[in-house]
Scaffold this motif. Structure first.
Motif, PDB file in Angstrom:
ATOM      1  N   THR A   2       0.842  -1.181   0.000  1.00  0.00           N
ATOM      2  CA  THR A   2       0.000   0.000   0.000  1.00  0.00           C
ATOM      3  C   THR A   2       0.880   1.235   0.000  1.00  0.00           C
ATOM      4  O   THR A   2       1.617   1.474   0.956  1.00  0.00           O
ATOM      5  N   ILE A   3       0.878   1.983  -1.084  1.00  0.00           N
ATOM      6  CA  ILE A   3       1.456   3.314  -1.068  1.00  0.00           C
ATOM      7  C   ILE A   3       0.288   4.236  -0.740  1.00  0.00           C
ATOM      8  O   ILE A   3      -0.454   4.653  -1.618  1.00  0.00           O
ATOM      9  N   ALA A   4       0.086   4.477   0.552  1.00  0.00           N
ATOM     10  CA  ALA A   4      -1.115   5.181   0.986  1.00  0.00           C
ATOM     11  C   ALA A   4      -1.200   6.563   0.387  1.00  0.00           C
ATOM     12  O   ALA A   4      -2.269   7.048   0.103  1.00  0.00           O
ATOM     13  N   ALA A   5      -0.054   7.232   0.217  1.00  0.00           N
ATOM     14  CA  ALA A   5      -0.112   8.561  -0.373  1.00  0.00           C
ATOM     15  C   ALA A   5       1.261   8.982  -0.884  1.00  0.00           C
ATOM     16  O   ALA A   5       2.248   8.914  -0.147  1.00  0.00           O
ATOM     17  N   TYR A   6       1.295   9.359  -2.141  1.00  0.00           N
ATOM     18  CA  TYR A   6       2.422  10.175  -2.612  1.00  0.00           C
ATOM     19  C   TYR A   6       1.823  11.521  -2.976  1.00  0.00           C
ATOM     20  O   TYR A   6       0.912  11.603  -3.817  1.00  0.00           O
ATOM     21  N   ARG A   7       2.293  12.546  -2.305  1.00  0.00           N
ATOM     22  CA  ARG A   7       1.725  13.878  -2.516  1.00  0.00           C
ATOM     23  C   ARG A   7       2.833  14.849  -2.924  1.00  0.00           C
ATOM     24  O   ARG A   7       3.881  14.913  -2.277  1.00  0.00           O
ATOM     25  N   PHE A   8       2.561  15.595  -3.980  1.00  0.00           N
ATOM     26  CA  PHE A   8       3.429  16.696  -4.384  1.00  0.00           C
ATOM     27  C   PHE A   8       2.613  17.978  -4.310  1.00  0.00           C
ATOM     28  O   PHE A   8       1.522  18.069  -4.888  1.00  0.00           O
ATOM     29  N   SER A   9       3.158  18.965  -3.622  1.00  0.00           N
ATOM     30  CA  SER A   9       2.474  20.246  -3.471  1.00  0.00           C
ATOM     31  C   SER A   9       3.355  21.358  -4.048  1.00  0.00           C
ATOM     32  O   SER A   9       4.566  21.392  -3.801  1.00  0.00           O
TER      33      SER A   9
ATOM     34  N   THR B  34       4.338   7.962   1.676  1.00  0.00           N
ATOM     35  CA  THR B  34       4.018   7.046   2.764  1.00  0.00           C
ATOM     36  C   THR B  34       3.874   5.641   2.190  1.00  0.00           C
ATOM     37  O   THR B  34       3.127   5.441   1.227  1.00  0.00           O
ATOM     38  N   VAL B  35       4.589   4.689   2.764  1.00  0.00           N
ATOM     39  CA  VAL B  35       4.599   3.320   2.238  1.00  0.00           C
ATOM     40  C   VAL B  35       4.325   2.328   3.360  1.00  0.00           C
ATOM     41  O   VAL B  35       4.887   2.447   4.454  1.00  0.00           O
TER      42      VAL B  35
ATOM     43  N   GLN C 147       7.610 -13.703   7.829  1.00  0.00           N
ATOM     44  CA  GLN C 147       6.986 -12.540   7.206  1.00  0.00           C
ATOM     45  C   GLN C 147       7.848 -11.308   7.400  1.00  0.00           C
ATOM     46  O   GLN C 147       8.499 -11.125   8.434  1.00  0.00           O
ATOM     47  N   PHE C 148       7.828 -10.455   6.384  1.00  0.00           N
ATOM     48  CA  PHE C 148       8.603  -9.215   6.403  1.00  0.00           C
ATOM     49  C   PHE C 148       7.633  -8.051   6.254  1.00  0.00           C
ATOM     50  O   PHE C 148       6.634  -8.131   5.523  1.00  0.00           O
ATOM     51  N   TYR C 149       7.906  -6.949   6.948  1.00  0.00           N
ATOM     52  CA  TYR C 149       7.059  -5.762   6.804  1.00  0.00           C
ATOM     53  C   TYR C 149       7.930  -4.506   6.818  1.00  0.00           C
ATOM     54  O   TYR C 149       9.040  -4.488   7.358  1.00  0.00           O
ATOM     55  N   VAL C 150       7.411  -3.449   6.223  1.00  0.00           N
ATOM     56  CA  VAL C 150       8.056  -2.147   6.260  1.00  0.00           C
ATOM     57  C   VAL C 150       6.964  -1.078   6.209  1.00  0.00           C
ATOM     58  O   VAL C 150       5.957  -1.228   5.500  1.00  0.00           O
ATOM     59  N   THR C 151       7.147  -0.050   6.984  1.00  0.00           N
ATOM     60  CA  THR C 151       6.223   1.075   6.963  1.00  0.00           C
ATOM     61  C   THR C 151       7.010   2.338   7.277  1.00  0.00           C
ATOM     62  O   THR C 151       7.956   2.311   8.086  1.00  0.00           O
ATOM     63  N   GLY C 152       6.675   3.421   6.629  1.00  0.00           N
ATOM     64  CA  GLY C 152       7.402   4.645   6.890  1.00  0.00           C
ATOM     65  C   GLY C 152       7.000   5.763   5.938  1.00  0.00           C
ATOM     66  O   GLY C 152       6.103   5.597   5.104  1.00  0.00           O
TER      67      GLY C 152
END
Length: 866
Positions: free
Chosen positions: A467-474, A508-509, A521-526
């Motif tokens: 899940t790439i919850a949000a990539y935001r460019f402003s 956000t990933v 199992q492997f996880y990453v969030t950040g």
């Protein structure tokens, strides 16, 4: 008038004994017939075997039909194809052939969600006219009827062709229970003490979640109090509002101080009015979030969670890795600021970002919110007007459209976007245009755009969830609402507006990857974020791997957060746990060991044991020791928890080089309503008050530690709103002179409701009498037994066995098998002194002669009363 339901145990004894007299068993009862007599489609009992004087016989016709029931009106639970549709009084009418037919009123038919175009014209006319009672067998012969008198449950089997299609898990809004008038006080109180370098510092905090329910209006207040000796102290009100459900629009209105949900825009605290939908009002199968907080503590540490500068959660955690997953919902967007305060006073701070993922909805479904009021943020000196509206709608199986606006004094933002379902994953894209007026700028303000893309994909073949919850460019001139308000506030106060950081890029990933076989199992969030007017870049992440070998579980993780000096710091943790005993036995202690290292070369080792104790796991404990290099030294920690029937108690103590610390805490909920006050160790937003007169000690199934108190009351937490929740009582442990007539009920509460469930009980001492006539023959089978007040207390079974539940220690029972005087007699009993608190595994047994005189001879055979 409702008919009195006989004891289920009495019915069981009577009907089981009569089965031996059945001469023939024929095909089952027709689907739409509740009971009948003298027919070949049931049982037949020859009353000549049960005559007393050769002339009088017992009328056993009511037992000759499968599912037999006496005519009358009964309060029953009505189920249609195994789904509950209501609880109401149903009339059972006796027919000329002595069968008993079920009769439903028009309002009941309306609850069933029938297809009116498939109904007979006369039934449709009766329903529309509310013209009283309609016999099911006459109106709809194809409907099957089954009644369970023991459970007081009426099951209707209706062909699907006669029903409107409803989603799986659908609960009619007419069954939603708004509850009873009640007042609630949820609390979490904590006291801390710390002694460092000869100085002692004391502090305390308390969070409350209070509410008053009146009809369908629910008043709520959330607040947090902090106190520090010789330091800051004060109370901060988080939310104060009143809400009311509006079922017809699957939403509610909220008035007061609360937060927007943050589905499209970030969460904003406001004071005003809001109209918003609640997808929990939809069937469970049609429903389209607070995040988990993970971290590492070196000692017995205090974890404080803030949102928009306000404390919303605080707790004490043991040394090692911790996870917090019980936050109240705080919206779908915005960041949580987490502070971990160690026993030696040092702190670590990090943020937990989260945002709504792709906005896909089913075709035809929608979400909406309309908000009007003013900003309610203590960090901003002014309270500008605030208006917001959002709408999302599923257009097709592939496309969902959404959009919204925000407006305030000299600020506006408009967003439009779409979500797509593609074979490569779910994708969303939206663009937001904002304009902010800033007086100190020559151009009068700033305007810009923000572009956001989201992606989500689950690959079951490889157990991958990305899940790439949000990539935001402003762009440089874009500001979200809270940033704009802080900038305007700084401008009005004469501060440098560049002190308000304006985001540029943010990624956000969250990814989870299951490995093949038994490889774990492997996880990453950040997330990573940079800014237009600052050179620094935020980079925070957590990555980990976990697996198990037999009963041994282990994991390794790495995290990056900003330390006390404002620098980014990376830490590593290895953790191992294993049971100290057979995993299939109860209350097995757990051994935990870990090693962690941070970017400054600090290394620490921890070893601890934790577990639970008690029949309901009401006790929990933990003890650990740790050692750190670089002068930190060794430390020890101990903590315990006791979940009593009324409150939850926690305590901890830590000792290290140069410091000592301790804490105590209480948490739970107090509920007051018209029949008393109930205490529970749990905190929740939706409760059920269970009442069973005299049944103190009965356990509430699946809720550990929840028992009926001295008054027969209990508060059941964590009910799912707008869903059928089954609440069962376990009679084990109740006084032996009390019998539960029913042990299970279902209820679908409104969100925030305090519903009331009454469980009927019968009081008295159970006795079994071997009754005979003066000539030595048995008392007639099937005769009814009543006490001196005329209350039916039992019946006569085979061989004159009388089972009864009596309320007095001595009395004269009347036995009747007809109306004439020679069809009645009397039984007198005298019991040994009884104790209401005693428990009995056996009946009190007597032999007695039933005589027509005012007294009878009683001979105790085998008295067993415990």
């Amino acid at each position: 008038m409702l008919s009195t339901k006989p004891s289920r145990l009495a019915l069981f004894i009577l009907t089981s004994l009569t089965s031996s007299y059945a001469q023939s068993e024929t095909p089952p009862l027709p689907a739409n017939s509740t009971s009948s007599a003298g027919s070949d489609d049931g049982y037949h009992f020859d009353p000549s075997f049960l005559t007393v004087d050769g002339k009088s016989t017992i009328d056993l016709s009511r037992f000759e039909r499968k599912g037999a029931i006496l005519p009358g009106s009964y309060l029953v639970d009505i189920y249609v194809n195994s789904e509950k549709v209501g609880r109401e009084t149903v009339e059972f009418q006796e027919q000329p052939d002595k069968s008993v037919q079920t009769c439903l009123n028009a309002a009941t038919f309306k609850r069933i969600n029938l297809r009116y175009d498939q109904l007979p014209a006369d039934l449709l006319t009766a329903i529309k006219a509310d013209s009283g009672c309609v016999k099911i067998n006459q109106a709809l012969p194809q409907i099957g009827v089954a009644y369970d008198s023991g459970e007081q449950r009426l099951d209707l089997s209706i062909p699907q062709a006669l029903l409107n299609n409803t989603a799986r898990g659908y609960v009619s809004p007419e069954l939603w229970d708004s509850g009873v008038p009640a007042a609630m006080l949820g609390y979490s109180l904590n006291g801390f003490t710390m002694r460092t370098q000869g100085e002692t510092t004391n502090s305390a905090s308390g969070a409350i979640n209070a509410g008053v329910n009146i009809g369908g209006w629910y008043f709520r207040h959330n607040g947090f109090y902090t106190w520090q000796e010789d330091g800051d102290k004060g109370y901060d009100s988080t939310n104060t509002y009143v809400q009311r459900d509006i079922p017809v629009i699957k939403g509610r209105i909220i008035l007061g101080e609360t937060n927007t949900q943050g589905q499209l825009f970030d969460t904003v605290p406001f004071r005003g009015a809001q109209l918003v939908d609640d997808d929990r009002m939809l069937p469970e199968s049609q429903r389209g979030y607070a995040p988990d907080i993970r971290g590492i503590a070196r000692t017995n540490a205090r974890v404080t969670v803030r949102q928009n500068g306000r404390v919303i959660y605080e707790t004490t955690v043991s040394p090692g890795a911790f996870s917090i997953n019980d936050l109240y919902p705080t919206g779908y967007g915005g960041n949580l600021d987490v502070t971990v305060t160690e026993a030696d006073g040092s702190t670590q701070n990090f943020q937990v970002p989260y945002a709504s993922v792709t906005q896909l909805l089913r075709p035809g479904s929608h979400h909406y919110s309309v908000t009007a009021g003013q900003l309610n943020d203590s960090s901003i000196s002014s309270h500008p007007a605030f208006y917001q509206g959002t709408y999302q709608r599923g257009l097709t199986n592939i496309i969902t459209g959404y959009g919204g606006f925000q407006a305030s004094n000299d600020y506006y933002a408009i967003q439009i976007g779409s979500a797509l379902s593609t074979p490569a994953g779910a994708i969303s894209f939206d663009v937001t245009q904002s304009r902010t007026h800033v007086s100190s700028l020559e151009e009068g303000g700033m305007s810009g755009q923000s572009y956001q893309v989201g992606y989500s994909k689950f690959i079951p073949d490889t157990d991958s969830n990305l899940t790439i919850a949000a990539y935001r460019f402003s762009t440089d001139g874009y500001m979200d609402f809270m940033t704009a308000m802080r900038m305007r506030d700084a401008d009005a106060a004469g501060r440098d507006i560049d002190s308000i950081w304006r985001a540029k890029n943010k990624l956000t990933v969250t990814a989870n990857q299951g490995l093949p076989g038994n490889w774990g199992q492997f996880y990453v969030t950040g997330y990573e974020q940079n800014y237009w007017n600052q050179d620094e870049t935020d980079l925070q992440f957590q990555a980990g791997y976990s697996n198990n070998y037999g009963n041994i579980s282990y994991s390794v993780s790495a995290g990056r957060v900003r330390n006390d000096d404002g620098d980014m710091e990376t830490s590593f943790l290895f953790n191992l746990s294993m049971p100290l005993g057979r995993s299939d036995s109860g209350n097995v202690p757990q051994l935990n060991a870990s090693v962690n290292r941070d970017g400054n070369g600090n290394v620490g080792e921890q070893l601890g044991i934790s577990g639970t104790a008690g029949s309901d796991n009401q006790y929990s404990y933990g003890i650990s020791a740790a050692n750190y290099n670089n002068g930190v030294g060794s430390s020890g920690n101990a903590n315990g928890e006791y979940r009593s029937p009324y409150t939850n108690v926690t305590a901890s103590y830590g000792l290290g080089e140069g410091y000592q610390n301790g804490s105590v805490g209480l948490s739970g909920t107090i509920i007051g309503y018209q029949d008393g006050v109930v205490l529970t160790p749990y905190t929740s937003d939706t409760f059920a008050i269970v009442e069973a007169d005299g049944a103190s000690g009965a356990k509430v199934g699946s809720y550990a530690g929840v028992k009926l108190d001295h008054w027969g009351h209990a508060a059941v937490p964590y009910l799912n709103p707008y869903e059928m929740n089954e609440i069962t009582l376990d009679p084990k442990g109740i006084p032996y002179n009390v019998e539960l007539e029913n042990t299970s009920q279902k209820v679908a509460p409104n969100y925030g409701a305090v519903v009331r469930l009454k469980y009927a009980t019968q009081h008295g001492y159970p006795i079994l009498i071997a009754a005979t006539m003066p000539d030595g023959t048995s008392v007639p089978f099937g005769a009814s037994v009543s006490d001196h007040l005329g209350n039916t207390v039992g019946a006569v079974g085979q061989m004159g066995q009388v089972y009864a539940r009596v309320t007095d220690e001595r009395d004269t029972l009347r036995v009747s098998w007809g109306k004439s005087s020679n069809q009645q007699c009397q039984l007198t009993y005298v019991l040994m002194p009884q104790s209401d608190k005693g428990q009995s595994a056996e009946l009190t047994r007597f032999a007695s002669v039933c005589t027509p005189q005012s007294a009878s001879t009683t001979q105790p055979l085998d008295l067993a009363s415990k």
